[in-house]
Design a protein around this motif. Sequence first.
Motif, PDB file in Angstrom:
ATOM      1  N   LEU A 168      15.836  31.556  66.641  1.00 50.89           N
ATOM      2  CA  LEU A 168      15.286  32.413  67.693  1.00 50.89           C
ATOM      3  C   LEU A 168      14.508  31.610  68.728  1.00 50.89           C
ATOM      4  N   LEU A 169      14.054  30.419  68.328  1.00 52.28           N
ATOM      5  CA  LEU A 169      13.319  29.565  69.270  1.00 52.28           C
ATOM      6  C   LEU A 169      14.212  29.042  70.385  1.00 52.28           C
ATOM      7  N   ILE A 170      15.515  29.139  70.197  1.00 53.52           N
ATOM      8  CA  ILE A 170      16.447  28.674  71.220  1.00 53.52           C
ATOM      9  C   ILE A 170      16.222  29.426  72.536  1.00 53.52           C
ATOM     10  N   VAL A 171      15.889  30.709  72.455  1.00 56.16           N
ATOM     11  CA  VAL A 171      15.716  31.528  73.667  1.00 56.16           C
ATOM     12  C   VAL A 171      14.562  31.009  74.531  1.00 56.16           C
ATOM     13  N   PRO A 172      13.329  30.838  73.989  1.00 47.16           N
ATOM     14  CA  PRO A 172      12.271  30.298  74.858  1.00 47.16           C
ATOM     15  C   PRO A 172      12.530  28.865  75.308  1.00 47.16           C
ATOM     16  N   VAL A 173      13.211  28.069  74.482  1.00 45.06           N
ATOM     17  CA  VAL A 173      13.532  26.697  74.903  1.00 45.06           C
ATOM     18  C   VAL A 173      14.427  26.717  76.134  1.00 45.06           C
ATOM     19  N   LEU A 174      15.483  27.528  76.100  1.00 48.59           N
ATOM     20  CA  LEU A 174      16.393  27.613  77.237  1.00 48.59           C
ATOM     21  C   LEU A 174      15.708  28.204  78.461  1.00 48.59           C
ATOM     22  N   ALA A 175      14.823  29.180  78.244  1.00 51.52           N
ATOM     23  CA  ALA A 175      14.114  29.779  79.377  1.00 51.52           C
ATOM     24  C   ALA A 175      13.223  28.750  80.062  1.00 51.52           C
ATOM     25  N   LEU A 176      12.490  27.963  79.278  1.00 51.81           N
ATOM     26  CA  LEU A 176      11.612  26.936  79.858  1.00 51.81           C
ATOM     27  C   LEU A 176      12.424  25.843  80.537  1.00 51.81           C
ATOM     28  N   GLN A 177      13.527  25.443  79.903  1.00 52.12           N
ATOM     29  CA  GLN A 177      14.340  24.394  80.525  1.00 52.12           C
ATOM     30  C   GLN A 177      14.997  24.891  81.806  1.00 52.12           C
ATOM     31  N   PHE A 178      15.393  26.155  81.834  1.00 54.73           N
ATOM     32  CA  PHE A 178      15.978  26.711  83.052  1.00 54.73           C
ATOM     33  C   PHE A 178      14.961  26.691  84.192  1.00 54.73           C
ATOM     34  N   LEU A 179      13.719  27.056  83.918  1.00 53.24           N
ATOM     35  CA  LEU A 179      12.685  27.014  84.948  1.00 53.24           C
ATOM     36  C   LEU A 179      12.480  25.589  85.442  1.00 53.24           C
ATOM     37  N   PHE A 180      12.427  24.648  84.501  1.00 53.82           N
ATOM     38  CA  PHE A 180      12.272  23.239  84.871  1.00 53.82           C
ATOM     39  C   PHE A 180      13.451  22.767  85.726  1.00 53.82           C
ATOM     40  N   ASN A 181      14.669  23.071  85.279  1.00 54.82           N
ATOM     41  CA  ASN A 181      15.865  22.638  86.008  1.00 54.82           C
ATOM     42  C   ASN A 181      15.940  23.256  87.398  1.00 54.82           C
ATOM     43  N   THR A 182      15.539  24.525  87.509  1.00 49.43           N
ATOM     44  CA  THR A 182      15.573  25.187  88.806  1.00 49.43           C
ATOM     45  C   THR A 182      14.613  24.524  89.786  1.00 49.43           C
TER      46      THR A 182
ATOM     47  N   ALA B  33      14.814  23.648  66.585  1.00 46.87           N
ATOM     48  CA  ALA B  33      15.208  25.037  66.363  1.00 46.87           C
ATOM     49  C   ALA B  33      16.542  25.143  65.633  1.00 46.87           C
ATOM     50  N   LEU B  34      17.441  24.219  65.878  1.00 46.18           N
ATOM     51  CA  LEU B  34      18.831  24.355  65.443  1.00 46.18           C
ATOM     52  C   LEU B  34      19.159  23.606  64.153  1.00 46.18           C
ATOM     53  N   ILE B  35      18.553  22.451  63.941  1.00 44.49           N
ATOM     54  CA  ILE B  35      18.959  21.565  62.854  1.00 44.49           C
ATOM     55  C   ILE B  35      17.933  21.616  61.721  1.00 44.49           C
ATOM     56  N   ASP B  36      18.397  21.957  60.521  1.00 43.80           N
ATOM     57  CA  ASP B  36      17.495  22.106  59.380  1.00 43.80           C
ATOM     58  C   ASP B  36      16.782  20.803  59.033  1.00 43.80           C
ATOM     59  N   GLY B  37      17.474  19.681  59.138  1.00 42.26           N
ATOM     60  CA  GLY B  37      16.881  18.410  58.729  1.00 42.26           C
ATOM     61  C   GLY B  37      16.034  17.733  59.789  1.00 42.26           C
ATOM     62  N   TYR B  38      15.830  18.404  60.929  1.00 41.99           N
ATOM     63  CA  TYR B  38      15.038  17.818  62.012  1.00 41.99           C
ATOM     64  C   TYR B  38      13.731  18.593  62.091  1.00 41.99           C
ATOM     65  N   GLY B  39      12.699  18.081  61.398  1.00 43.25           N
ATOM     66  CA  GLY B  39      11.443  18.798  61.256  1.00 43.25           C
ATOM     67  C   GLY B  39      10.432  18.488  62.329  1.00 43.25           C
ATOM     68  N   SER B  40       9.266  19.117  62.206  1.00 42.86           N
ATOM     69  CA  SER B  40       8.211  18.983  63.211  1.00 42.86           C
ATOM     70  C   SER B  40       7.628  17.579  63.279  1.00 42.86           C
ATOM     71  N   GLU B  41       7.849  16.773  62.242  1.00 39.56           N
ATOM     72  CA  GLU B  41       7.343  15.405  62.278  1.00 39.56           C
ATOM     73  C   GLU B  41       8.028  14.568  63.354  1.00 39.56           C
ATOM     74  N   ASN B  42       9.152  15.044  63.852  1.00 39.55           N
ATOM     75  CA  ASN B  42       9.863  14.328  64.914  1.00 39.55           C
ATOM     76  C   ASN B  42       9.396  14.724  66.314  1.00 39.55           C
ATOM     77  N   LEU B  43       8.495  15.690  66.408  1.00 39.98           N
ATOM     78  CA  LEU B  43       8.054  16.195  67.700  1.00 39.98           C
ATOM     79  C   LEU B  43       6.686  15.630  68.066  1.00 39.98           C
ATOM     80  N   PRO B  44       6.430  15.404  69.339  1.00 36.94           N
ATOM     81  CA  PRO B  44       5.080  14.978  69.768  1.00 36.94           C
ATOM     82  C   PRO B  44       4.088  16.124  69.612  1.00 36.94           C
ATOM     83  N   ASP B  45       2.815  15.802  69.611  1.00 33.75           N
ATOM     84  CA  ASP B  45       1.780  16.825  69.498  1.00 33.75           C
ATOM     85  C   ASP B  45       1.807  17.760  70.707  1.00 33.75           C
ATOM     86  N   HIS B  46       1.452  19.021  70.468  1.00 32.67           N
ATOM     87  CA  HIS B  46       1.354  20.022  71.544  1.00 32.67           C
ATOM     88  C   HIS B  46       2.655  20.113  72.342  1.00 32.67           C
TER      89      HIS B  46
END
Length: 309
Positions: free
Chosen positions: A185-199, A266-279
Amino acid sequence: MSETSHDGGVAVSAAPSPDEGLTAARLAAKYGLAVSGARPSLGEYVRQIWGRRHFILAFSQAKLTAQYSQAKLGQLWQVATPLLNAAVYYFIFGLILKASRGLPTDVYIPFLVTGVFVFTFTQSSVMAGVRAISGNLGLVRALHFPRASLPVSFALQQLQQLLYSMVVLFIVAVGFGSYPSLSWLLIVPVLALQFLFNTGLALIMARAGAKTPDLAQLMPFVMRTWMYASGVMFSIPVMLADKPQWVATVLQWNPAAIFMDLMRFALIDGYGSENLPDHVWAAAGGWAALFAVGGFIYFWQAEERYGRG
Protein backbone atom coordinates in the motif's frame (compact mmCIF):
# COMPACT_ATOMS: atom_id res chain seq x y z
CA MET A 1 -8.84 75.78 -35.95
CA SER A 2 -8.20 77.64 -39.29
CA GLU A 3 -5.66 79.79 -41.11
CA THR A 4 -5.62 81.87 -44.35
CA SER A 5 -3.98 80.26 -47.38
CA HIS A 6 -1.84 82.11 -49.98
CA ASP A 7 -4.80 82.51 -52.37
CA GLY A 8 -6.98 84.11 -49.74
CA GLY A 9 -8.99 80.95 -48.96
CA VAL A 10 -9.43 79.52 -45.52
CA ALA A 11 -7.80 76.17 -44.79
CA VAL A 12 -9.05 74.11 -41.90
CA SER A 13 -6.44 72.07 -40.07
CA ALA A 14 -7.26 68.89 -38.13
CA ALA A 15 -7.85 69.26 -34.42
CA PRO A 16 -5.10 67.76 -32.27
CA SER A 17 -5.73 64.16 -31.23
CA PRO A 18 -6.76 63.74 -27.60
CA ASP A 19 -4.19 60.90 -27.46
CA GLU A 20 -1.31 63.04 -28.66
CA GLY A 21 1.67 62.85 -26.37
CA LEU A 22 0.47 59.77 -24.48
CA THR A 23 2.92 56.93 -24.04
CA ALA A 24 2.04 53.40 -25.14
CA ALA A 25 1.49 52.39 -21.53
CA ARG A 26 -0.93 55.29 -20.93
CA LEU A 27 -2.77 54.57 -24.16
CA ALA A 28 -3.22 50.95 -23.12
CA ALA A 29 -4.47 52.01 -19.69
CA LYS A 30 -6.85 54.58 -21.22
CA TYR A 31 -8.52 52.09 -23.53
CA GLY A 32 -8.31 49.06 -21.25
CA LEU A 33 -5.83 47.16 -23.40
CA ALA A 34 -3.65 44.34 -22.07
CA VAL A 35 -0.54 42.62 -23.38
CA SER A 36 -1.40 39.51 -25.36
CA GLY A 37 -0.24 36.49 -23.36
CA ALA A 38 0.59 38.57 -20.29
CA ARG A 39 1.43 36.59 -17.19
CA PRO A 40 -1.55 36.29 -14.83
CA SER A 41 -1.22 36.33 -11.06
CA LEU A 42 -0.03 33.10 -9.46
CA GLY A 43 -3.46 32.33 -8.00
CA GLU A 44 -5.17 32.98 -11.33
CA TYR A 45 -2.58 30.81 -13.07
CA VAL A 46 -3.35 27.89 -10.75
CA ARG A 47 -7.07 28.33 -11.50
CA GLN A 48 -6.35 28.33 -15.23
CA ILE A 49 -4.36 25.10 -14.92
CA TRP A 50 -7.19 23.47 -12.98
CA GLY A 51 -9.63 24.64 -15.64
CA ARG A 52 -7.52 22.86 -18.30
CA ARG A 53 -7.33 19.59 -16.33
CA HIS A 54 -9.37 17.69 -18.93
CA PHE A 55 -7.11 18.94 -21.72
CA ILE A 56 -4.02 17.94 -19.71
CA LEU A 57 -5.31 14.41 -19.18
CA ALA A 58 -6.49 13.98 -22.78
CA PHE A 59 -3.23 15.36 -24.18
CA SER A 60 -1.15 13.00 -22.03
CA GLN A 61 -3.23 10.00 -23.10
CA ALA A 62 -2.95 10.96 -26.76
CA LYS A 63 0.82 11.32 -26.49
CA LEU A 64 1.06 7.96 -24.73
CA THR A 65 -0.97 6.25 -27.44
CA ALA A 66 1.01 7.87 -30.25
CA GLN A 67 4.41 7.18 -28.69
CA TYR A 68 4.77 3.67 -30.16
CA SER A 69 2.12 3.88 -32.88
CA GLN A 70 4.68 3.15 -35.62
CA ALA A 71 6.08 0.05 -33.89
CA LYS A 72 4.59 -3.38 -34.59
CA LEU A 73 4.53 -4.28 -30.90
CA GLY A 74 2.88 -0.95 -30.10
CA GLN A 75 2.31 -0.26 -26.41
CA LEU A 76 4.20 -3.41 -25.38
CA TRP A 77 7.38 -1.36 -25.74
CA GLN A 78 6.29 0.61 -22.67
CA VAL A 79 7.11 -2.50 -20.66
CA ALA A 80 9.67 -4.15 -22.91
CA THR A 81 12.11 -1.20 -22.95
CA PRO A 82 12.77 -0.96 -19.19
CA LEU A 83 12.78 -4.77 -18.93
CA LEU A 84 15.45 -5.05 -21.63
CA ASN A 85 17.47 -2.34 -19.87
CA ALA A 86 17.18 -4.28 -16.62
CA ALA A 87 18.37 -7.46 -18.37
CA VAL A 88 21.42 -5.66 -19.78
CA TYR A 89 22.25 -4.12 -16.39
CA TYR A 90 21.90 -7.50 -14.68
CA PHE A 91 24.31 -9.10 -17.13
CA ILE A 92 26.90 -6.32 -16.83
CA PHE A 93 26.56 -5.27 -13.21
CA GLY A 94 25.05 -8.33 -11.56
CA LEU A 95 27.02 -11.13 -13.23
CA ILE A 96 30.23 -9.52 -14.50
CA LEU A 97 30.92 -6.69 -12.05
CA LYS A 98 29.25 -8.41 -9.07
CA ALA A 99 27.39 -5.26 -8.08
CA SER A 100 24.82 -7.49 -6.39
CA ARG A 101 27.09 -8.18 -3.42
CA GLY A 102 25.28 -7.90 -0.13
CA LEU A 103 21.99 -8.89 -1.76
CA PRO A 104 20.83 -12.47 -2.50
CA THR A 105 19.64 -13.20 -6.03
CA ASP A 106 15.97 -13.37 -5.04
CA VAL A 107 16.31 -9.80 -3.71
CA TYR A 108 18.76 -8.36 -6.23
CA ILE A 109 16.74 -9.05 -9.38
CA PRO A 110 13.53 -7.32 -8.17
CA PHE A 111 15.82 -4.68 -6.59
CA LEU A 112 17.36 -3.98 -10.01
CA VAL A 113 14.09 -4.09 -11.98
CA THR A 114 12.41 -1.76 -9.48
CA GLY A 115 15.31 0.68 -9.70
CA VAL A 116 15.22 0.72 -13.50
CA PHE A 117 11.45 1.25 -13.67
CA VAL A 118 11.38 3.99 -11.01
CA PHE A 119 14.39 5.86 -12.34
CA THR A 120 13.04 5.64 -15.90
CA PHE A 121 9.94 7.46 -14.63
CA THR A 122 12.05 10.42 -13.53
CA GLN A 123 14.37 10.26 -16.54
CA SER A 124 11.52 10.24 -19.05
CA SER A 125 9.76 13.12 -17.26
CA VAL A 126 12.92 15.22 -17.43
CA MET A 127 13.56 14.49 -21.10
CA ALA A 128 9.93 15.18 -22.03
CA GLY A 129 10.02 18.38 -19.98
CA VAL A 130 13.08 19.70 -21.82
CA ARG A 131 11.15 19.54 -25.12
CA ALA A 132 7.74 20.48 -23.73
CA ILE A 133 7.87 24.07 -25.04
CA SER A 134 10.58 23.99 -27.71
CA GLY A 135 9.07 20.88 -29.30
CA ASN A 136 5.53 22.27 -29.38
CA LEU A 137 6.06 25.84 -30.58
CA GLY A 138 3.28 25.57 -33.15
CA LEU A 139 0.76 24.80 -30.41
CA VAL A 140 2.21 27.42 -28.06
CA ARG A 141 2.04 30.17 -30.68
CA ALA A 142 -1.35 29.24 -32.10
CA LEU A 143 -3.41 28.90 -28.92
CA HIS A 144 -3.72 30.81 -25.68
CA PHE A 145 -3.54 28.52 -22.66
CA PRO A 146 -1.37 28.23 -19.52
CA ARG A 147 1.93 26.88 -20.84
CA ALA A 148 2.52 24.81 -17.70
CA SER A 149 -0.18 22.49 -19.05
CA LEU A 150 2.42 20.97 -21.38
CA PRO A 151 5.13 19.85 -18.93
CA VAL A 152 2.46 18.76 -16.43
CA SER A 153 0.83 16.70 -19.17
CA PHE A 154 4.13 15.08 -20.12
CA ALA A 155 4.85 14.16 -16.49
CA LEU A 156 1.36 12.65 -16.28
CA GLN A 157 2.06 10.69 -19.46
CA GLN A 158 5.13 9.13 -17.85
CA LEU A 159 3.14 8.28 -14.72
CA GLN A 160 0.57 6.43 -16.84
CA GLN A 161 3.37 4.58 -18.59
CA LEU A 162 4.85 3.53 -15.24
CA LEU A 163 1.45 2.32 -14.02
CA TYR A 164 1.26 -0.03 -17.01
CA SER A 165 4.76 -1.24 -16.23
CA MET A 166 3.90 -1.85 -12.57
CA VAL A 167 2.00 -4.98 -13.60
CA VAL A 168 5.24 -6.53 -14.82
CA LEU A 169 7.06 -5.25 -11.72
CA PHE A 170 4.53 -7.02 -9.50
CA ILE A 171 5.02 -10.25 -11.47
CA VAL A 172 8.80 -10.03 -11.06
CA ALA A 173 8.46 -9.39 -7.32
CA VAL A 174 6.10 -12.33 -6.82
CA GLY A 175 8.27 -14.55 -9.02
CA PHE A 176 11.17 -13.99 -6.61
CA GLY A 177 9.24 -14.53 -3.41
CA SER A 178 7.86 -11.09 -2.50
CA TYR A 179 4.13 -11.60 -2.16
CA PRO A 180 1.47 -8.90 -1.75
CA SER A 181 1.26 -7.53 1.78
CA LEU A 182 0.21 -4.36 3.60
CA SER A 183 3.57 -2.79 2.71
CA TRP A 184 2.48 -2.73 -0.94
CA LEU A 185 0.00 0.00 0.00
CA LEU A 186 3.01 2.28 0.46
CA ILE A 187 3.45 2.22 -3.31
CA VAL A 188 0.62 4.78 -3.66
CA PRO A 189 2.21 7.59 -1.57
CA VAL A 190 5.63 6.82 -3.08
CA LEU A 191 4.30 7.30 -6.61
CA ALA A 192 2.35 10.40 -5.59
CA LEU A 193 5.45 12.04 -4.09
CA GLN A 194 7.62 11.06 -7.04
CA PHE A 195 5.04 12.39 -9.48
CA LEU A 196 5.07 15.77 -7.70
CA PHE A 197 8.87 15.79 -7.77
CA ASN A 198 8.99 14.81 -11.46
CA THR A 199 6.40 17.41 -12.40
CA GLY A 200 8.37 20.18 -10.72
CA LEU A 201 11.55 18.99 -12.40
CA ALA A 202 9.78 18.86 -15.78
CA LEU A 203 8.58 22.46 -15.30
CA ILE A 204 12.11 23.62 -14.50
CA MET A 205 13.54 21.82 -17.50
CA ALA A 206 10.74 23.10 -19.77
CA ARG A 207 11.66 26.71 -19.02
CA ALA A 208 15.37 25.99 -19.44
CA GLY A 209 14.76 24.05 -22.68
CA ALA A 210 12.57 26.83 -24.08
CA LYS A 211 15.48 29.25 -23.76
CA THR A 212 18.25 26.79 -24.69
CA PRO A 213 17.01 24.06 -27.08
CA ASP A 214 20.48 22.48 -27.16
CA LEU A 215 19.88 21.39 -23.57
CA ALA A 216 18.00 18.40 -24.98
CA GLN A 217 21.29 17.11 -26.41
CA LEU A 218 23.11 17.48 -23.08
CA MET A 219 20.53 15.98 -20.74
CA PRO A 220 21.04 12.29 -21.68
CA PHE A 221 24.60 12.54 -20.33
CA VAL A 222 23.40 14.28 -17.18
CA MET A 223 20.71 11.66 -16.62
CA ARG A 224 23.13 8.79 -17.17
CA THR A 225 25.47 10.23 -14.56
CA TRP A 226 22.57 10.69 -12.16
CA MET A 227 21.50 7.09 -12.71
CA TYR A 228 24.93 5.70 -11.87
CA ALA A 229 25.08 7.87 -8.74
CA SER A 230 21.65 6.82 -7.48
CA GLY A 231 22.15 3.12 -6.83
CA VAL A 232 19.98 1.77 -9.61
CA MET A 233 22.23 -1.28 -10.05
CA PHE A 234 23.77 -1.60 -6.59
CA SER A 235 23.16 -1.00 -2.92
CA ILE A 236 24.82 2.31 -2.02
CA PRO A 237 25.71 1.43 1.63
CA VAL A 238 27.19 -1.94 0.62
CA MET A 239 29.06 -0.71 -2.45
CA LEU A 240 30.54 2.31 -0.61
CA ALA A 241 31.23 0.56 2.70
CA ASP A 242 34.98 1.23 2.39
CA LYS A 243 34.51 4.90 1.43
CA PRO A 244 33.98 7.91 3.74
CA GLN A 245 30.51 7.80 5.28
CA TRP A 246 29.55 11.21 3.94
CA VAL A 247 29.82 9.95 0.33
CA ALA A 248 27.21 7.24 0.89
CA THR A 249 25.02 9.67 2.85
CA VAL A 250 25.01 12.25 0.05
CA LEU A 251 24.17 9.63 -2.58
CA GLN A 252 21.42 8.06 -0.46
CA TRP A 253 19.79 11.44 0.15
CA ASN A 254 19.55 12.36 -3.51
CA PRO A 255 15.86 12.26 -4.53
CA ALA A 256 16.17 9.56 -7.19
CA ALA A 257 17.76 7.17 -4.68
CA ILE A 258 15.13 7.99 -2.04
CA PHE A 259 12.17 7.21 -4.30
CA MET A 260 13.79 4.00 -5.54
CA ASP A 261 14.58 2.82 -2.01
CA LEU A 262 11.06 3.57 -0.79
CA MET A 263 9.57 1.59 -3.67
CA ARG A 264 11.96 -1.31 -2.99
CA PHE A 265 11.10 -1.22 0.71
CA ALA A 266 7.37 -1.34 -0.11
CA LEU A 267 7.65 -4.08 -2.73
CA ILE A 268 10.49 -6.43 -1.78
CA ASP A 269 10.25 -8.56 1.36
CA GLY A 270 14.01 -8.91 1.78
CA TYR A 271 14.71 -5.18 1.50
CA GLY A 272 14.19 -3.85 5.03
CA SER A 273 14.33 -0.47 6.70
CA GLU A 274 18.02 -0.92 7.50
CA ASN A 275 18.69 -0.08 3.85
CA LEU A 276 16.96 3.31 4.10
CA PRO A 277 18.45 6.60 5.34
CA ASP A 278 17.02 8.20 8.46
CA HIS A 279 13.83 10.27 8.11
CA VAL A 280 13.40 8.96 4.57
CA TRP A 281 9.68 9.82 4.31
CA ALA A 282 10.32 13.38 5.45
CA ALA A 283 13.09 13.65 2.86
CA ALA A 284 10.81 12.33 0.11
CA GLY A 285 8.08 14.78 1.07
CA GLY A 286 10.57 17.63 1.25
CA TRP A 287 12.00 16.93 -2.20
CA ALA A 288 8.49 16.62 -3.67
CA ALA A 289 7.25 19.88 -2.12
CA LEU A 290 10.41 21.81 -2.95
CA PHE A 291 10.41 20.90 -6.63
CA ALA A 292 6.64 20.92 -7.18
CA VAL A 293 6.16 24.39 -5.68
CA GLY A 294 9.51 25.85 -6.70
CA GLY A 295 9.33 24.44 -10.23
CA PHE A 296 5.80 25.74 -10.74
CA ILE A 297 6.70 29.27 -9.61
CA TYR A 298 9.92 29.23 -11.63
CA PHE A 299 8.01 28.24 -14.78
CA TRP A 300 5.19 30.73 -14.16
CA GLN A 301 7.63 33.65 -13.88
CA ALA A 302 8.51 33.30 -17.58
CA GLU A 303 4.96 32.56 -18.79
CA GLU A 304 4.71 35.54 -21.14
CA ARG A 305 8.04 34.74 -22.86
CA TYR A 306 7.26 31.22 -24.09
CA GLY A 307 6.93 30.98 -27.87
CA ARG A 308 8.26 34.49 -28.51
CA GLY A 309 11.35 35.39 -30.48
